[in-house]
Design a protein around this motif. Sequence first.
Motif, PDB file in Angstrom:
ATOM      1  N   PRO A  14      29.241 -25.742  14.468  1.00 52.09           N
ATOM      2  CA  PRO A  14      28.263 -25.003  15.276  1.00 52.09           C
ATOM      3  C   PRO A  14      27.387 -26.009  16.518  1.00 52.09           C
ATOM      4  CG  PRO A  14      27.832 -25.058  12.738  1.00 52.09           C
ATOM      5  CD  PRO A  14      28.892 -25.997  13.044  1.00 52.09           C
ATOM      6  N   LEU A  15      27.364 -27.164  16.108  1.00 51.30           N
ATOM      7  CA  LEU A  15      26.800 -27.882  17.097  1.00 51.30           C
ATOM      8  C   LEU A  15      27.683 -27.904  18.433  1.00 51.30           C
ATOM      9  CD1 LEU A  15      25.205 -30.860  15.162  1.00 51.30           C
ATOM     10  CD2 LEU A  15      23.723 -29.061  16.405  1.00 51.30           C
ATOM     11  N   ILE A  16      28.857 -28.024  18.226  1.00 56.76           N
ATOM     12  CA  ILE A  16      29.533 -28.175  19.623  1.00 56.76           C
ATOM     13  C   ILE A  16      29.657 -26.858  20.181  1.00 56.76           C
ATOM     14  CG2 ILE A  16      32.168 -28.419  20.170  1.00 56.76           C
ATOM     15  CD1 ILE A  16      32.093 -30.810  18.042  1.00 56.76           C
ATOM     16  N   LEU A  17      29.658 -25.704  19.312  1.00 60.36           N
ATOM     17  CA  LEU A  17      29.546 -24.445  20.109  1.00 60.36           C
ATOM     18  C   LEU A  17      28.283 -24.154  20.883  1.00 60.36           C
ATOM     19  CD1 LEU A  17      31.031 -21.902  17.222  1.00 60.36           C
ATOM     20  CD2 LEU A  17      32.045 -22.536  19.399  1.00 60.36           C
ATOM     21  N   GLU A  45      24.103 -16.920  18.929  1.00 60.26           N
ATOM     22  CA  GLU A  45      22.790 -17.370  18.385  1.00 60.26           C
ATOM     23  C   GLU A  45      23.229 -18.446  17.208  1.00 60.26           C
ATOM     24  OE1 GLU A  45      19.906 -15.544  17.440  1.00 60.26           O
ATOM     25  OE2 GLU A  45      19.973 -14.072  18.816  1.00 60.26           O
ATOM     26  N   PHE A  46      22.579 -19.567  17.550  1.00 56.40           N
ATOM     27  CA  PHE A  46      22.696 -20.830  16.843  1.00 56.40           C
ATOM     28  C   PHE A  46      22.736 -20.859  15.337  1.00 56.40           C
ATOM     29  CE2 PHE A  46      21.590 -24.974  15.311  1.00 56.40           C
ATOM     30  CZ  PHE A  46      22.787 -25.666  15.309  1.00 56.40           C
ATOM     31  N   LEU A  88      25.322 -21.287  12.644  1.00 56.86           N
ATOM     32  CA  LEU A  88      25.253 -22.216  11.437  1.00 56.86           C
ATOM     33  C   LEU A  88      25.176 -21.625   9.993  1.00 56.86           C
ATOM     34  CD1 LEU A  88      24.457 -25.237  11.133  1.00 56.86           C
ATOM     35  CD2 LEU A  88      22.087 -24.487  10.805  1.00 56.86           C
ATOM     36  N   VAL A  89      24.519 -20.527   9.731  1.00 53.38           N
ATOM     37  CA  VAL A  89      24.493 -19.801   8.751  1.00 53.38           C
ATOM     38  C   VAL A  89      26.098 -19.507   8.216  1.00 53.38           C
ATOM     39  CG1 VAL A  89      23.924 -17.565   7.533  1.00 53.38           C
ATOM     40  CG2 VAL A  89      22.127 -18.851   8.849  1.00 53.38           C
ATOM     41  N   HIS A  90      26.826 -18.913   9.285  1.00 48.59           N
ATOM     42  CA  HIS A  90      27.929 -18.553   8.912  1.00 48.59           C
ATOM     43  C   HIS A  90      28.868 -19.579   8.407  1.00 48.59           C
ATOM     44  CE1 HIS A  90      31.800 -16.150   9.520  1.00 48.59           C
ATOM     45  NE2 HIS A  90      32.303 -17.231  10.200  1.00 48.59           N
ATOM     46  N   GLN A  91      28.652 -20.929   9.100  1.00 50.28           N
ATOM     47  CA  GLN A  91      29.654 -22.018   8.804  1.00 50.28           C
ATOM     48  C   GLN A  91      29.084 -22.334   7.335  1.00 50.28           C
ATOM     49  OE1 GLN A  91      31.893 -22.875  10.578  1.00 50.28           O
ATOM     50  NE2 GLN A  91      32.597 -24.653   9.567  1.00 50.28           N
ATOM     51  N   MET A  92      27.788 -22.378   7.228  1.00 51.90           N
ATOM     52  CA  MET A  92      27.370 -22.900   5.943  1.00 51.90           C
ATOM     53  C   MET A  92      27.775 -21.890   4.792  1.00 51.90           C
ATOM     54  SD  MET A  92      23.399 -24.161   5.118  1.00 51.90           S
ATOM     55  CE  MET A  92      22.794 -22.955   5.835  1.00 51.90           C
ATOM     56  N   ILE A  93      28.145 -20.766   4.777  1.00 53.30           N
ATOM     57  CA  ILE A  93      28.645 -19.776   3.970  1.00 53.30           C
ATOM     58  C   ILE A  93      30.046 -20.327   3.753  1.00 53.30           C
ATOM     59  CG2 ILE A  93      29.470 -17.374   3.512  1.00 53.30           C
ATOM     60  CD1 ILE A  93      26.741 -16.577   4.907  1.00 53.30           C
ATOM     61  N   HIS A  94      30.805 -20.421   4.792  1.00 53.90           N
ATOM     62  CA  HIS A  94      32.095 -20.617   4.863  1.00 53.90           C
ATOM     63  C   HIS A  94      32.461 -22.079   3.923  1.00 53.90           C
ATOM     64  CE1 HIS A  94      35.895 -20.086   6.626  1.00 53.90           C
ATOM     65  NE2 HIS A  94      36.211 -21.185   6.609  1.00 53.90           N
TER      66      HIS A  94
END
Lengths: 71, 826
Positions: B664-667, B705-706, B710-716
Amino acid sequence: MGFFLISLYFVLTSLVGSLCVKVCYNKGPSTNMLNVVLVNTAVICCWLMWAIVWLAQWKPLINPVLKAEGE
Amino acid sequence: MVAMDLFRSEEMSLVQLIIPAESAHDTVTYLAELGLLQFKDLNPDKSPFQRTYANQVKRCGEMARKLRYFHDQIAKAGQTPSYRPMLDRPMLDKDIDLDELESKLTDLEAELLEINANTDKLQRTHSELTELQLVLEKAGAFFSSARNAATTVQQQRADTENGSSIEEAIDRPLLQEQEMQTEPSKQARLGFIAGVVPKAKAASFERILFRATRGNMFLKQAPIEEPVIDPATGEKVEKIVFVVFFAGERAKTKVVKICEAFGANRYPFPEDPNRQWQMKSEVESRLGELQNTLDAGMHHRDNVFNNIGYNLEQWTVMVRREKAVYHTLNMLSIDVTRKCLVAEGWCPVSAKPKIQDALQRAAYDSNSQVNTIFQVLHTKESPPTYFETNKFTNAFQEIVEAYGVGRYQEANPGCFTIVTFPFLFAVMFGDWGHGICLLLGALYLVLSEKRLGKQKLGDIMEMAYGGRYVILLMAIFSIYTGFIYNEFFSVPFGIFGGTAYRCPDPAYSNDACPMASTSGLEKYRSDPYEFGVDPVWHGSRSELPFTNSLKMKMSILLGISQMNLGIVLSYFNARYFRSALDVWYQFIPQLLFLNALFGYLSFLIVLKWCQGSKPDLYHVMIYMFLSPMEDLGENQLFMGQTYVQIVLLVVAMVAVPWMLFPKPLILRKQHIQKMQGRAYGVLGGSDTESTDLEVDGEHEEEEFEFGEVLVHQMIHTIEFVLGAVSNTASYLRLWALSLAHAQLSAVFYDRVLMFAWEYSNPVIRLIGLVVFAFVTFGVLLLMETLSAFLHALRLHWVEFQNKFYQGDGYKFHPFAFKTLTEEDDM
């Protein structure tokens, strides 16, 4: 050692199978590739299962204890 | 590198066709024959009635209705007309025009309606006359028997009067002469009505008559032997003939009303026997005439049906296709000024030459001045997913797509599922006896596929037929795993060399070994039984401890292998879509995490087998987390195990934030750079793109939307980390089902077949065999197959596919005549 010898048979099966698919069932490069992948996946699956069972019986921790008469 | 079939969905492109109006119909028809273009609806805001060709669609619907009417009529008449052999391309049969067909159908319908109306009328008259004939016959019988009785009485009276007038004068009724005189006048007042009434209503009919006339009536009835056709309904009903006698006009009106209420048909019945006889002959001759007319009518109708039936199939298909073509034409946008239609749709890139060829042929055949313009559009819209499958791969692809249609061009699990699905099924269904039974069934389906493919099958049969190649592979793998498990209807065979175990005292054979039931047999050679499970285990007391340990570990090993394959496929996806981000921050940490924990467990399992040592692997794995620094003691398998475990633990711990934060940070960083660069970089690429047509949505702002990312990546990440544990545990179902299968078949074999075999009575043995066969078929071959199938399905859908498969695409539905079905007629 039996393990490697029989594994060699599996490798041979895989090679022969792949060759057969390419030569006897030639349907163009992309379909051939799928068929080769299928043959090899199948051989790997079968080998994996055989190898697991072979290894599990190689140095057994328990012995077969037969049932006594009338049991 | 050659692209592999089925691994990526076909490359698609959005194309635009500008079709001259005069050749639009032919063009769409030719494209539908080709069946490689999916039309987009360009008028989604228009209702079906506002569209250009609404009228034609309506006409086709009306024609389809007529054809259905013909079909029903022919089926009702019980005819099986000789169908004309289907032409391959009935649309191009230029000798039948659609308008011509329409008028023909209208004429035929009118003719048929008229024939039907006439036949109905004639039929009604015929049944009425039949009833009248019956009434004449039955009621005539009443009257003649009554008359006979009356004449005999009179005769007797006359006899007695003549013979013994004096002696019996005393016995003579006093009022006789008066009676005789009053008879005619009484007769005149006694009325009667004759008719028929359904047998079921006869009892209540009589009761009501009795009550209504207060008992002043006399009902005579006679059943008709065979059911007669009711004139009103045309159905066959059991009826009776009745004659009601009553006195007075009022009674008559009552009786008539009751007759009407009961659906009793009244018929005129003359009292005079001569006139009865006359009427009878009249009715008979009319019936004969009517029968002739009816027969002629039926003959005519059959001719009409034959004519219709000969072409019915063809017309139906033709109308169905026409309707589909007009439906599709309705999806095109029309340009009134330029007199042309604009179509947009998806097609596989490889099919472009074929489509262009079809377009040219259509333009030529419809004598159009202008050719259709064919051009490729560029769009950001995601194209549909299309796999070119054959009859073998189709069922497997459907198994995958039942979970979700793949995203455009993502790695397709289908090409591995073809093998791994039947393989995992077979791990749970390992018995080569059952495998052979399944193979026979599958071979039947495969070998008679041409015959079965033509006929209509039941729901379950249809499913089995569709999955015949899946069942075939399942059966073949079951036979293989059956050899590995060494089970043939739960009986072991020593096909691959003898057992590796013998009695510790070489003087005895295995069966006679005195220590066999106490300390057990011992392994006497280095190599185990060469292929599969040693037959000696079967039926021994240590069978379950051994097979449980084996199957449990095997499930874990197979599961870890398959999940690793899934993660590797996610690498192929990332590489294909040129997403270095996914390789470095998703694929690598995932691979490390899974293998640092469960790959290590697999390694320990294999190592333990190779060493034949006795460390407790549960203990090792649990204390790897709880106290990684602690000395392993007797649970140590190799030198420096503690350090290796600490390193692996650290790798696993690092892999979690590695999966979570960088992506997410790089995105976000990339997005910010892009936004800054936008102010300068607009002029750059637009020159080269100006030649291509652009479609709406090209300039849509990319929202970023950061928090959401981030939430998406967290769930993943959480899903993956927890999933690594739960998915591995989920593979233990392989053990559970295989154990259940083996135990069930052992129970059936021991408790049913062997139990019956202990008796020498052949009848009991036969019964035992039959019961065994049924139980094996019902429980093991049907229910167990189903449950193993479902569990294999789950392992593929969830445990395997969630590692790499997005499954959020949509399927390619080209407009094709061959996919039109009967439902499209409605």
